[in-house]
Design an enzyme around this catalytic site. Structure first.
Site, short mmCIF file in Angstrom:
data_model
loop_
_atom_site.label_atom_id
_atom_site.label_comp_id
_atom_site.label_asym_id
_atom_site.label_seq_id
_atom_site.Cartn_x
_atom_site.Cartn_y
_atom_site.Cartn_z
N ASP A 1 -3.62 -4.69 4.10
CA ASP A 1 -3.48 -3.26 3.74
C ASP A 1 -4.18 -2.34 4.74
O ASP A 1 -4.76 -1.32 4.35
CB ASP A 1 -4.01 -3.01 2.31
N HIS B 1 2.02 0.05 -0.57
CA HIS B 1 0.80 -0.31 -1.30
C HIS B 1 0.54 0.78 -2.35
O HIS B 1 0.61 1.97 -2.03
CB HIS B 1 -0.38 -0.42 -0.33
#
Ligand code: GAR
Length: 209
Positions: free
Chosen positions: A145, A109
């Site tokens: 995430d 990410h």
């Protein structure tokens, strides 16, 4: 020999970084396949150039996320994966998919999680005026995430940075930490304890660039 399947949506530069280091350092891995959610993903060309089986499973041709993810699961299982690497794969995965690959599904990410989950991370970092930004490799869990963090790279935000400049430096940092995290995984060095990942023997899980 570990078997890695990678999912991409675009240029696949993280995938390329992993493959190049694996080849240079003779990792005991087989890149069993790369799957993109559309055939225009540039990373498929790199895979083919390396003799890595490359596939597109068009998400638009599936009536639901569940149906798309079922097709993905079937293909990944057919290829045989000990590790599934999400490398710029821009589809939200269903809980069923995530459970199926639990503990062997990792993602990168472009932010220092838990800051800036979701999209447009570089714009949001600049707007927030943070002094440090970076990238995170983490195990994937059902929250977007949110999974246990394997390693991070931080870079300073420089005066005069715009989104492109910041994104380019974060991407270079990604290319350092993603291969490192994959290597830790295939070497059996990662232990998930609660929401934390321990590396054994210990090694820095944060790189400051
Ligand atoms: C990378 O910056 C990665 O962190 C990001 O997409 C880019 C893919 O680049 N991933 C996400 O935003 C996931 N939500 P690449 O295709 O060149 O590896």
């Amino acid at each position: 020999m570990h078997s890695i399947v990678t999912l991409i949506s675009g240029r696949g530069s993280n995938f390329e970084a992993i493959v190049k280091i694996a080849q240079k350092d003779h990792w005991p891995v087989k890149f069993a396949g790369v799957i993109a959610n559309h055939s225009a993903a540039k990373g498929l060309d790199f895979a083919r150039s390396q003799g890595i089986p490359a596939f597109a499973i068009e998400h638009r041709e599936h009536p639901s996320r569940e149906s798309f993810d079922a097709a993905l699961i079937a293909k990944i299982d057919e290829l045989g994966a000990d590790l599934v690497v999400l490398a710029g794969f821009m589809r939200i995965l269903t809980p069923g998919f995530i459970r199926h690959f639990e503990g062997r599904l990792i993602n990168i990410h472009p932010a220092l999680l838990p800051a800036f989950p979701g999209l447009h991370t570089h714009e949001r970092a600049l707007e927030a005026g943070v002094q440090e930004h970076g990238a995170t490799v983490h195990f994937v869990t059902e929250g977007v995430d949110e999974g246990p963090i394997i390693c991070q790279a931080s870079i300073p935000v420089l005066a005069g940075d715009d989104v492109d400049a910041l994104a380019a430096r974060v991407l270079a940092a990604e290319h350092q930490i993603y291969p490192r995290a994959v290597k830790w995984f295939i070497d059996g060095r990662l232990r998930i304890e609660g929401n934390q990942v321990k590396v054994q023997p210990p090694e820095a899980q944060l790189i400051k660039l």
